[in-house]
Design a protein around this motif. Sequence first.
Motif, PDB file in Angstrom:
ATOM      1  N   SER A  24       0.816  -1.126  -0.121  1.00  0.00           N
ATOM      2  CA  SER A  24      -0.039   0.060  -0.007  1.00  0.00           C
ATOM      3  C   SER A  24       0.873   1.279  -0.122  1.00  0.00           C
ATOM      4  O   SER A  24       2.000   1.209   0.515  1.00  0.00           O
ATOM      5  CB  SER A  24      -0.979  -0.031   1.125  1.00  0.00           C
ATOM      6  N   VAL A  26       0.029   3.934   1.169  1.00  0.00           N
ATOM      7  CA  VAL A  26      -0.071   4.836   2.228  1.00  0.00           C
ATOM      8  C   VAL A  26       0.589   4.212   3.394  1.00  0.00           C
ATOM      9  O   VAL A  26       1.361   5.086   4.203  1.00  0.00           O
ATOM     10  CB  VAL A  26      -1.628   4.579   2.989  1.00  0.00           C
ATOM     11  N   LYS A  96      -0.438  12.226  -2.789  1.00  0.00           N
ATOM     12  CA  LYS A  96      -1.274  10.946  -2.341  1.00  0.00           C
ATOM     13  C   LYS A  96      -2.684  11.233  -2.791  1.00  0.00           C
ATOM     14  O   LYS A  96      -3.560  10.309  -3.155  1.00  0.00           O
ATOM     15  CB  LYS A  96      -0.840  10.328  -1.302  1.00  0.00           C
ATOM     16  N   PHE A 100      -4.840   9.046  -5.615  1.00  0.00           N
ATOM     17  CA  PHE A 100      -6.095   8.429  -5.634  1.00  0.00           C
ATOM     18  C   PHE A 100      -6.942   8.801  -6.498  1.00  0.00           C
ATOM     19  O   PHE A 100      -7.654   8.013  -7.069  1.00  0.00           O
ATOM     20  CB  PHE A 100      -6.331   8.168  -4.156  1.00  0.00           C
ATOM     21  N   THR A 105      -6.882   3.727  -6.489  1.00  0.00           N
ATOM     22  CA  THR A 105      -5.983   2.509  -5.718  1.00  0.00           C
ATOM     23  C   THR A 105      -5.111   3.112  -5.122  1.00  0.00           C
ATOM     24  O   THR A 105      -4.387   4.049  -5.015  1.00  0.00           O
ATOM     25  CB  THR A 105      -5.871   1.263  -6.751  1.00  0.00           C
ATOM     26  N   HIS A 106      -4.790   2.250  -3.797  1.00  0.00           N
ATOM     27  CA  HIS A 106      -3.821   2.419  -3.075  1.00  0.00           C
ATOM     28  C   HIS A 106      -2.664   1.399  -3.148  1.00  0.00           C
ATOM     29  O   HIS A 106      -1.707   1.411  -2.788  1.00  0.00           O
ATOM     30  CB  HIS A 106      -4.098   2.546  -1.472  1.00  0.00           C
ATOM     31  N   ASP A 107      -2.982   0.449  -3.975  1.00  0.00           N
ATOM     32  CA  ASP A 107      -2.265  -0.862  -4.121  1.00  0.00           C
ATOM     33  C   ASP A 107      -1.227  -0.609  -5.206  1.00  0.00           C
ATOM     34  O   ASP A 107      -1.574  -0.086  -6.396  1.00  0.00           O
ATOM     35  CB  ASP A 107      -3.036  -2.014  -4.352  1.00  0.00           C
TER      36      ASP A 107
END
Length: 117
Positions: A24, A26, A96, A100, A105-107
């Motif tokens: 991730s 994040v 970020k 997004f 997506t965060h992946d």
Amino acid sequence: MEFVIAIFIGMLYALGVYLLLRRSIVKLILGVFVLSNATNLIIFLAGAVRRSGISFIGTDAQQATTETMTDPLPQALVLTAIVIGLGIAAYILALKYKYFEKTGTHDLDQLSKTDQK
């Protein structure tokens, strides 16, 4: 006291590396922040941890010796690094947010699939 702080710094570095290796984005950003804080603690520890040590010489200079004084340079460096780190944190979080919005997506693995279109 320094030994306890050194163990805590080691745990922060381990946590930061663990977060950097996650998929991730994040968690990647959080890992960078944790590593930054661990580095700040190392710089702070380099200035020696002393209780009731003064950082500057005032009017009663006879009482102040080099053994009882603390080094103010690591404290100033850490304070500067904290301010710069907060600015970078705000910038990275704004990037970020836009990231997004564009990808949805965060992946990081799903992001590599969007390059192949």
